[in-house]
Every structure is written in structure tokens, then in C-alpha cells.
Design a protein around this motif. Structure first.
Motif, PDB file in Angstrom:
ATOM      1  N   GLU A 258     -10.508 -17.464 -11.792  1.00 41.64           N
ATOM      2  CA  GLU A 258      -9.412 -16.510 -11.907  1.00 41.64           C
ATOM      3  C   GLU A 258      -8.747 -16.626 -13.257  1.00 41.64           C
ATOM      4  O   GLU A 258      -8.810 -17.655 -13.932  1.00 41.64           O
ATOM      5  N   SER A 262      -6.962 -11.265 -12.626  1.00 38.89           N
ATOM      6  CA  SER A 262      -7.837 -11.043 -11.478  1.00 38.89           C
ATOM      7  C   SER A 262      -8.499 -12.334 -11.030  1.00 38.89           C
ATOM      8  O   SER A 262      -8.441 -13.359 -11.709  1.00 38.89           O
ATOM      9  N   ARG A 264     -12.351 -13.565  -9.725  1.00 38.68           N
ATOM     10  CA  ARG A 264     -13.765 -13.199  -9.584  1.00 38.68           C
ATOM     11  C   ARG A 264     -14.405 -14.138  -8.580  1.00 38.68           C
ATOM     12  O   ARG A 264     -14.308 -15.365  -8.704  1.00 38.68           O
ATOM     13  N   THR A 325     -10.612  -3.531  -5.271  1.00 38.46           N
ATOM     14  CA  THR A 325     -11.688  -4.434  -5.667  1.00 38.46           C
ATOM     15  C   THR A 325     -12.817  -3.673  -6.357  1.00 38.46           C
ATOM     16  O   THR A 325     -13.095  -2.510  -6.046  1.00 38.46           O
ATOM     17  N   GLU A 337     -19.854  -2.385 -12.920  1.00 38.69           N
ATOM     18  CA  GLU A 337     -18.838  -2.610 -11.901  1.00 38.69           C
ATOM     19  C   GLU A 337     -18.569  -1.298 -11.168  1.00 38.69           C
ATOM     20  O   GLU A 337     -18.325  -0.276 -11.799  1.00 38.69           O
ATOM     21  N   ILE A 362     -14.601  -8.481  -8.110  1.00 41.06           N
ATOM     22  CA  ILE A 362     -13.411  -8.749  -8.922  1.00 41.06           C
ATOM     23  C   ILE A 362     -12.220  -8.124  -8.211  1.00 41.06           C
ATOM     24  O   ILE A 362     -12.206  -6.915  -7.945  1.00 41.06           O
TER      25      ILE A 362
END
Length: 480
Positions: A258, A262, A264, A325, A337, A362
Motif C-alpha cells: 500500500e 491505494s 494493491r 476497485t 487496469e 487496486i
């Protein structure tokens, strides 16, 4: 090509070579392997789906030079998944002098066993608790025993036994052997396993780069990331799984990190580890994970596996949507992503391409003023599939006007889905009961749930409405 696995059992190295046609297959479960041995009949099969805990064993794994113990359901473990680990069964708990382990002794003293069928699994869950918690709280004891079913004795004496025995800082006769066990575990090479039989291929890579190459070369292979869902195809449907890529040995996928913005979470991180890391910044996610299966399940299950199945009733999906997310997808030389809102595309379908793997998620940390809550309606609190689940996010302007809202439901459609029309109805209005009571009627227009063994369609609709009202009632005071 290494088609042999090695692990520690009974204080010595054991090996299984899958080239032996008369021996186990790559998808033989650890439960069935143990039951085939003359000296390990203590482990029992009850449900063969991770529900009853009669098959509970404990795995020991090196972690920063120390052995970390976790209780798991052996019916959900394929043999290659224990390569490089210590396998602890109820037969290993008695000392060389014949003395019972403290958790066994207190089970005797409190009268914690009657028929005895479930007892070995319960004892192994208590052993894991013994190794991990000293003077555990009642909540910790209950959580450790949630995955074990006992129909005879009742849980009062079993809970007493757990509380009374876990007071020795995890010290027992196995502690004296940990140095020897560590050396044995270190002697097992961390190398890829590739098993080829007449009917099956089983790959267990040790690096992400090699895994992406395998996925590119074998886009039709089943991806194993925890096996709590995939194993049921073997134990319940009796399927022959022809080709598997097992992600359990890839350290890169188990990392959780982190920064200021955020967290991960690697796709291969077990939910028990995710749960402990999520508590501070993502309490709604932590709360949902606390009713996800049992400790034995969470010690195996992964976020990557949960997302990959794309179940319309997946517990984590609505709350992950509420947290905005992003899902990380990788293939050879490419990474992208995908917002959680766009990841689920249909019934058990996702945005993942055939050559891609889910490598992580994430979760952005919360902005000031945003509130996220998650709820699960089921017939029982623990170890149950959701009838309806929900994830909500609310952001107000001036403490009253709705500036942004997210409403995501599981169990209401063929996939986890946002109530887009209801969200639009809310924007710009006041966060008050009158508005919410009008909004819940919009839900009827957005979803046509089905009736099945868990619930009727009408109940699901009413439950979805009531969860939105519950969210309002739990948040209105925060903004009063």
C-alpha cells in the motif's frame, strides 16, 4: 520436466512421482492421498466441498525463516499444491512419549467429543489456533471453529477446550522439531513442476513471467488460484480436468502493498491475509470477508480466484465495486487496469482475454466524506452462499445533498450489477428517508431476480430494497 513433488510428513521428506500410473493423479486431493496411507486415517471425508471441516489438516510453510501454520480443508487441495510445505495431521500431534497434545488433552477433560467423527478436524483447527494465538478471545475461538461441524457434542465444551489449551505461546513438542523441519523445507528446490500423464497436464510455475508464457501457449488451460471452487468440479462432479495452470507457488502474486493512495492486493494472496490488511482502510471489505466461508476456506481462497469465477453471488464483488476497485490484467508484455464496474460482462464472464491473467486488484483509499458499506443476506451467518449481497458508496455535498452514490447488488441478476437507474434518481436529492423510500421502488424496475433453492424472487426484491433502507439508516446519523 520435474513431475515429482516433495513435502514434509511425519518429520521426514516424502515424494510423489506422478509418472507412476498406479499412483495418484495431479488432481488427487490431499484428503484422498492421506486416506490411502495406512497410518493417516484420522482425516475424514464428510462433505467433500469444504463445508464440514472433518478433513481439516494444517499446512506449515516457511515465512521469513519461520514456519507459519494454517488450517485448510484437505478435500479442496490437489497434491501438487503442497509441494514445498509441511503437512500436519492429527496423528502428528501426539508426542513421541505418547502424550496428548494440549488441545487434545483439553478436549478429553472438557468432554468435547462424542461420536468422534468430526473430532480430528476440530482438533486440527484448534491446533492451528494454538500455534497462532495465545489467550485467544472468544471471537477468535469462534472464528477458528466456524469451519467445523459437530452434531453430537455442541460447541460449549469445544470452545472451552480451545480457550483453555491456547495458553502456551504455541509451544509444544513440534516446536522442538521446527529447526529440523525448516531445514527439510529449505532442501526442497523451488522449481517449476510440470506433470504430464496420459490424460492430464498440470503446470505449477514459480514466476509470473513463465506463467504468462504458459497462459499464452495454453489459453484453454484452467487457472487454479486457491482451488476452493475449481476442486468441486473434481470432488462433486467427478470431472477430469485435462489442463491446469496452478498459481499457488508464485510469490509475486501473493504480495500485498500500500501507499498513500491505494492498496494493491496480489491475485494469489489468500483471503485471510487480505482480511487482516484491509481492516484499517477498508472496513466494509474486512466485514464482508469475515463472513466469507470459514477460516479453512479463507486460508486457501484468493481474490484472483473469486473474481475469475465471476459468480453472480460472489461475496466480494459488490463491495469491491463500491470501493472503485480496479482489476489488473496481464499478458506477455502488456498490462492493463479494468474498473470493477466493467470487469464482469455477463453470467460468469469477464473482460479478461484468453491470454491474460488476473494478477491483482487496486483499491483506492477513501476520500474525505465518502461512506462505504457492505451487506450479505443468507440463511445462516457463516459458511453460506449469499441470497442477496450489496455494496453501497455515498458522497454528500454539504452533508445533505447526494453528490455521488453507488448501488451494487449480487444475487439479483445474472451477474453482479449496479442499479444505474436508482443511482441516477438519487443524484442531487437530499439523503433523507422520503427520498430513499421513493428510490427503493426503482429497484423493482432494474432487476428481475430468479427463484431458486436459496430464495424466491419476491424475497430477493424485498431484501434488496431493505438493504438500501438499512444503508440509509446506518449513515444518516453520520451526516446529521
Amino acid at each position: 520436466m520435474n513431475s515429482q513433488i516433495s513435502f514434509v510428513l511425519d518429520g521426514r521428506l516424502e515424494a510423489v512421482d506422478f509418472r507412476d500410473a498406479s499412483g495418484p493423479t495431479p488432481t488427487t486431493t490431499v484428503l484422498n492421498y492421506l486416506r490411502s496411507l495406512p497410518t493417516h486415517k484420522g482425516v475424514k471425508e464428510g462433505c467433500a466441498e469444504g463445508d464440514c471441516g472433518a478433513c481439516t489438516i494444517v499446512l506449515g510453510e516457511l515465512n521469513n525463516g519461520e514456519i507459519r501454520y494454517k488450517a485448510v480443508d484437505s478435500c479442496l487441495l490437489f497434491l501438487p499444491m503442497i509441494h514445498g510445505k509441511q503437512l500436519v495431521t492429527v496423528e502428528d500431534l501426539k508426542s513421541g512419549k505418547g502424550e496428548l497434545h494440549p488441545v487434545q488433552q483439553t478436549m478429553v477433560e472438557t468432554g468435547g467429543s462424542q461420536c468422534g467423527y468430526c473430532t480430528p478436524g476440530i482438533v486440527m483447527s484448534m491446533f492451528s489456533l494454538y500455534k497462532n494465538k495465545n489467550h485467544p478471545s472468544r471471537a477468535e475461538v469462534d472464528d477458528a471453529l466456524t469451519g467445523n461441524l459437530c452434531r453430537c457434542t455442541g460447541y460449549r465444551p469445544i470452545v472451552e477446550a480451545a480457550a483453555q489449551s491456547c495458553v502456551h505461546h504455541g509451544k509444544d513438542h513440534l516446536s522442538n522439531l521446527e529447526s529440523q523441519t525448516s531445514n527439510l523445507l529449505k532442501s526442497i528446490p523451488k522449481e517449476p513442476i510440470q506433470i504430464q500423464t496420459q490424460q492430464q497436464q498440470y503446470f505449477r510455475p514459480v514466476s509470473l513471467v513463465n506463467t504468462l508464457r504458459l497462459k499464452h501457449d495454453h489459453p484453454d488451460a484452467l487457472v487454479l488460484c486457491g482451488a476452493t471452487d475449481l476442486a468441486l468440479r473434481v470432488t462433486k462432479r467427478h470431472e477430469l480436468l485435462n489442463k491446469i495452470i496452478d498459481l499457488s507457488a508464485i510469490e509475486e502474486l501473493r504480495a500485498i502493498s500500500e501507499d498513500a493512495h491505494s492498496m494493491r492486493i496480489g491475485a494469489g494472496a489468500c483471503l485471510s491475509d487480505v482480511m487482516s490488511k484491509a481492516q484499517n482502510h477498508f472496513p466494509a471489505f474486512h466485514e464482508m470477508l469475515s463472513v466469507f466461508g470459514s477460516q479453512q476456506i479463507r486460508n486457501l481462497a484468493t481474490l484472483g480466484g473469486n473474481l475469475g469465477t465471476a459468480s453472480p453471488i460472489g461475496d466480494t464483488l459488490p463491495v469491491l465495486m463500491a470501493y472503485n476497485t480496479r482489476v489488473v490484467l496481464e499478458s506477455i508484455g502488456k498490462k492493463r487496469e479494468v474498473p470493477m464496474d466493467d470487469f464482469i460482462t455477463g453470467y460468469r464472464q469477464t473482460a479478461r482475454k484468453p491470454d491474460e491473467l488476473i494478477t491483482g486488484i487496486i483499491i483506492p483509499k477513501m476520500t474525505d466524506g465518502a461512506v462505504v458499506k457492505a451487506y450479505k443476506v443468507s440463511k445462516r451467518k457463516d459458511l453460506d452462499i449469499a441470497t442477496v449481497s450489496a455494496g453501497f458508496r455515498l458522497e454528500l455535498a454539504g452533508g445533505k445533498r447526494i453528490e455521488n452514490i453507488k448501488i451494487a447488488y449480487g444475487g439479483m441478476a445474472e451477474r453482479t450489477k449496479r442499479a444505474a437507474g436508482t443511482e441516477e434518481f438519487f443524484i442531487g436529492k437530499n439523503w433523507d428517508r422520503e427520498t430513499v423510500e421513493e428510490a427503493v421502488l426503482q429497484i423493482d424496475k432494474e432487476f428481475t431476480p430468479i427463484s431458486d433453492a436459496r430464495s424466491g424472487a419476491e424475497f430477493r426484491t424485498v431484501a434488496a430494497r431493505n438493504l438500501l433502507l438499512k444503508f440509509w439508516s446506518e449513515t444518516v446519523n453520520n451526516h446529521a
